[in-house]
Design a protein around this motif. Structure first.
Motif, PDB file in Angstrom:
ATOM      1  N   ARG A 141       1.024  -1.198   0.053  1.00  0.00           N
ATOM      2  CA  ARG A 141       0.044  -0.105  -0.022  1.00  0.00           C
ATOM      3  C   ARG A 141       0.939   1.085  -0.082  1.00  0.00           C
ATOM      4  NH1 ARG A 141      -3.929   2.253   4.192  1.00  0.00           N
ATOM      5  NH2 ARG A 141      -2.803   1.385   5.750  1.00  0.00           N
ATOM      6  N   LEU A 142       0.427   2.347  -0.658  1.00  0.00           N
ATOM      7  CA  LEU A 142       1.194   3.611  -0.688  1.00  0.00           C
ATOM      8  C   LEU A 142       0.316   4.495  -0.320  1.00  0.00           C
ATOM      9  CD1 LEU A 142       3.660   5.257  -1.513  1.00  0.00           C
ATOM     10  CD2 LEU A 142       3.008   5.068  -3.936  1.00  0.00           C
ATOM     11  N   THR A 143       0.630   5.502   0.624  1.00  0.00           N
ATOM     12  CA  THR A 143      -0.268   6.196   0.971  1.00  0.00           C
ATOM     13  C   THR A 143       0.363   7.637   1.015  1.00  0.00           C
ATOM     14  OG1 THR A 143      -1.218   4.853   2.646  1.00  0.00           O
ATOM     15  CG2 THR A 143      -1.623   7.077   3.250  1.00  0.00           C
ATOM     16  N   PHE A 144      -0.337   8.691   0.514  1.00  0.00           N
ATOM     17  CA  PHE A 144       0.229  10.266   0.268  1.00  0.00           C
ATOM     18  C   PHE A 144      -0.716  10.551   1.421  1.00  0.00           C
ATOM     19  CE2 PHE A 144       0.931  10.066  -4.467  1.00  0.00           C
ATOM     20  CZ  PHE A 144       1.784   9.191  -4.310  1.00  0.00           C
ATOM     21  N   VAL A 145       0.223  11.366   2.366  1.00  0.00           N
ATOM     22  CA  VAL A 145      -0.564  12.185   3.616  1.00  0.00           C
ATOM     23  C   VAL A 145       0.168  13.407   3.756  1.00  0.00           C
ATOM     24  CG1 VAL A 145       0.822  10.968   5.253  1.00  0.00           C
ATOM     25  CG2 VAL A 145      -1.255  11.647   5.906  1.00  0.00           C
ATOM     26  N   THR A 146      -0.478  14.329   4.271  1.00  0.00           N
ATOM     27  CA  THR A 146       0.201  15.581   4.678  1.00  0.00           C
ATOM     28  C   THR A 146      -0.068  15.788   5.972  1.00  0.00           C
ATOM     29  OG1 THR A 146       0.324  18.055   4.174  1.00  0.00           O
ATOM     30  CG2 THR A 146      -2.035  16.984   3.890  1.00  0.00           C
ATOM     31  N   ALA A 147       1.361  16.333   6.571  1.00  0.00           N
ATOM     32  CA  ALA A 147       1.329  16.605   8.048  1.00  0.00           C
ATOM     33  C   ALA A 147       1.494  17.934   8.338  1.00  0.00           C
ATOM     34  CB  ALA A 147       2.614  15.978   8.585  1.00  0.00           C
ATOM     35  N   HIS A 148       0.959  18.806   7.201  1.00  0.00           N
ATOM     36  CA  HIS A 148       0.704  20.261   7.598  1.00  0.00           C
ATOM     37  C   HIS A 148      -0.259  20.617   8.453  1.00  0.00           C
ATOM     38  CE1 HIS A 148       1.361  24.424   6.426  1.00  0.00           C
ATOM     39  NE2 HIS A 148      -0.032  24.485   6.123  1.00  0.00           N
ATOM     40  N   THR A 149       0.040  21.681   9.145  1.00  0.00           N
ATOM     41  CA  THR A 149      -0.963  22.059  10.080  1.00  0.00           C
ATOM     42  C   THR A 149      -0.766  23.541  10.321  1.00  0.00           C
ATOM     43  OG1 THR A 149       0.759  21.818  11.818  1.00  0.00           O
ATOM     44  CG2 THR A 149      -0.980  20.155  11.873  1.00  0.00           C
ATOM     45  N   LYS A 150      -1.884  24.196  10.658  1.00  0.00           N
ATOM     46  CA  LYS A 150      -1.717  25.624  11.011  1.00  0.00           C
ATOM     47  C   LYS A 150      -1.163  25.776  12.260  1.00  0.00           C
ATOM     48  CE  LYS A 150      -5.767  27.159   8.631  1.00  0.00           C
ATOM     49  NZ  LYS A 150      -7.144  26.796   8.562  1.00  0.00           N
ATOM     50  N   LYS A 151      -0.268  26.936  12.455  1.00  0.00           N
ATOM     51  CA  LYS A 151       0.556  27.196  13.501  1.00  0.00           C
ATOM     52  C   LYS A 151      -0.162  26.826  14.795  1.00  0.00           C
ATOM     53  CE  LYS A 151       4.477  29.899  13.492  1.00  0.00           C
ATOM     54  NZ  LYS A 151       5.075  30.374  12.475  1.00  0.00           N
ATOM     55  N   GLY A 152       0.286  26.202  15.561  1.00  0.00           N
ATOM     56  CA  GLY A 152      -0.244  25.915  17.034  1.00  0.00           C
ATOM     57  C   GLY A 152      -1.208  24.815  17.052  1.00  0.00           C
ATOM     58  N   GLN A 153      -1.516  24.203  15.944  1.00  0.00           N
ATOM     59  CA  GLN A 153      -2.370  23.034  15.897  1.00  0.00           C
ATOM     60  C   GLN A 153      -1.584  21.672  15.875  1.00  0.00           C
ATOM     61  OE1 GLN A 153      -5.321  23.419  12.844  1.00  0.00           O
ATOM     62  NE2 GLN A 153      -6.246  25.174  13.773  1.00  0.00           N
ATOM     63  N   THR A 154      -2.305  20.564  16.352  1.00  0.00           N
ATOM     64  CA  THR A 154      -1.622  19.239  16.201  1.00  0.00           C
ATOM     65  C   THR A 154      -2.180  18.559  15.000  1.00  0.00           C
ATOM     66  OG1 THR A 154      -3.033  18.410  17.688  1.00  0.00           O
ATOM     67  CG2 THR A 154      -1.121  18.984  18.753  1.00  0.00           C
ATOM     68  N   VAL A 155      -1.249  17.745  14.543  1.00  0.00           N
ATOM     69  CA  VAL A 155      -1.526  17.077  13.383  1.00  0.00           C
ATOM     70  C   VAL A 155      -2.492  16.116  13.713  1.00  0.00           C
ATOM     71  CG1 VAL A 155      -0.539  15.374  11.401  1.00  0.00           C
ATOM     72  CG2 VAL A 155       0.993  17.003  12.553  1.00  0.00           C
ATOM     73  N   ALA A 156      -3.631  16.223  12.988  1.00  0.00           N
ATOM     74  CA  ALA A 156      -5.160  15.508  13.026  1.00  0.00           C
ATOM     75  C   ALA A 156      -4.975  14.218  12.095  1.00  0.00           C
ATOM     76  CB  ALA A 156      -6.034  16.090  12.955  1.00  0.00           C
ATOM     77  N   LEU A 157      -4.213  13.207  12.257  1.00  0.00           N
ATOM     78  CA  LEU A 157      -4.094  11.995  11.263  1.00  0.00           C
ATOM     79  C   LEU A 157      -4.625  10.706  12.100  1.00  0.00           C
ATOM     80  CD1 LEU A 157      -0.897  12.772   9.398  1.00  0.00           C
ATOM     81  CD2 LEU A 157      -3.329  12.683   8.283  1.00  0.00           C
ATOM     82  N   ASP A 158      -5.175   9.720  11.367  1.00  0.00           N
ATOM     83  CA  ASP A 158      -5.701   8.474  11.937  1.00  0.00           C
ATOM     84  C   ASP A 158      -4.252   7.673  12.193  1.00  0.00           C
ATOM     85  OD1 ASP A 158      -6.551   6.226  12.721  1.00  0.00           O
ATOM     86  OD2 ASP A 158      -8.149   6.406  11.242  1.00  0.00           O
TER      87      ASP A 158
END
Ligand code: SAH
Length: 258
Positions: A141-158
């Motif tokens: 499986r190949l997953t493209f994911v972004t870990a970009h967040t707005k300043k001060g926010q945490t990364v909301a990934l599953d």
């Protein structure tokens, strides 16, 4: 090739001008105006004829020069004024490039919009590393994911969904959140020894890469990278699958001996 009044979202690829498609090059020659991102390489911009108007609308983290709504309005207005518009984006325009906002803005204004794909950073990074992102039987499986967040926010990934030992993860815009990515994946059960590659300025002469493991990713992201765009690749495929392949081989040989 471009009808006046039309917008083309064009992929500029990862930076090396030889990785631009021939179609993209033709579109750049046929345009009357090109709106381009900060990630578009100088070698690609150099291919654009001098009589084409070149307008930077680039965004790099923390240095936003134009917000998305302004960019949407600029391309729509240019098309409505009868220009042949190219909106040039790094990599592929359909991957983490805010294409849908621009497509919707064009359609809402009755402007025809089309897409010319480009080589995405993950493909260029794999090429630089000289390895495959998928491995038969090991990385399915190949997953493209972004870990970009707005300043001060945490990364909301599953993290539970992403912590799959049979997957390769390509993390775009992940440098600032590398600590959270490593902690999230390890916390969800992915091995701390999972191979990781950091690839900066993929496809470019000043590009470089660094191989490490998941638990050392936060340190590597802080110390091994310069200020160029960087991709984080995570998974057994980045170790060439060697660890697992030898485990599989050992099992097979054990079977032979019995
Ligand atoms: N549409 C682009 C992605 C834009 S998001 C694409 O398809 O490639 C921007 C992120 O892409 C950067 O933060 C970085 O993670 C990655 N990136 C873009 N160009 C890169 C390059 N030449 N080398 C490494 N990573 C790159």
């Amino acid at each position: 090739m471009i009808v006046p009044g039309e917008v083309w979202l064009v992929g500029a690829g990862p930076g090396d001008p030889y990785l631009l498609t021939r179609k993209a090059e033709r579109l750049l020659q046929a345009a009357t105006v090109v709106f381009y991102d900060a990630l578009v390489g100088p070698g690609v911009l150099a291919l654009i004829p001098t009589d084409v108007r070149l307008i930077p609308v680039g965004k790099r983290s923390g240095r936003h020069s134009k917000d998305q709504k302004t960019i949407d309005a600029l391309i729509v207005d240019a098309a409505l004024a009868g220009e042949s518009v190219v909106r040039l984006k790094g990599g592929d325009p359909a991957i983490f490039a805010r294409a849908s906002e621009e497509i919707e803005a064009c359609r809402a204004a009755g402007v025809r919009v089309r897409i010319c794909p480009g080589i995405t950073a993950a493909s260029a990074a794999a090429a630089d590393l000289g390895l495959s992102l998928t491995l038969r039987g090991l990385a399915r499986r190949l997953t493209f994911v972004t870990a970009h967040t707005k300043k001060g926010q945490t990364v909301a990934l599953d993290w539970e969904a992403l912590a799959d030992p049979q997957a390769t993860l390509a993390v775009y815009m992940g440098q600032a959140a590398a600590g959270e990515v490593a902690a999230g994946l390890i916390g969800a059960g992915l091995s701390p020894a999972t191979p990781v590659a950091l690839v900066e300025n993929a496809s470019l002469p000043d590009g470089g890469h660094f191989l490490t493991r998941l638990d050392l990713l936060p340190l590597a992201a802080r110390t091994a990278l310069g200020d160029g765009p960087a991709l984080i690749l995570i998974g057994e495929a980045l170790g060439g699958g060697r660890a697992n392949v030898s485990a599989v081989e050992a099992e097979l040989h054990a079977g032979e001996v019995e």
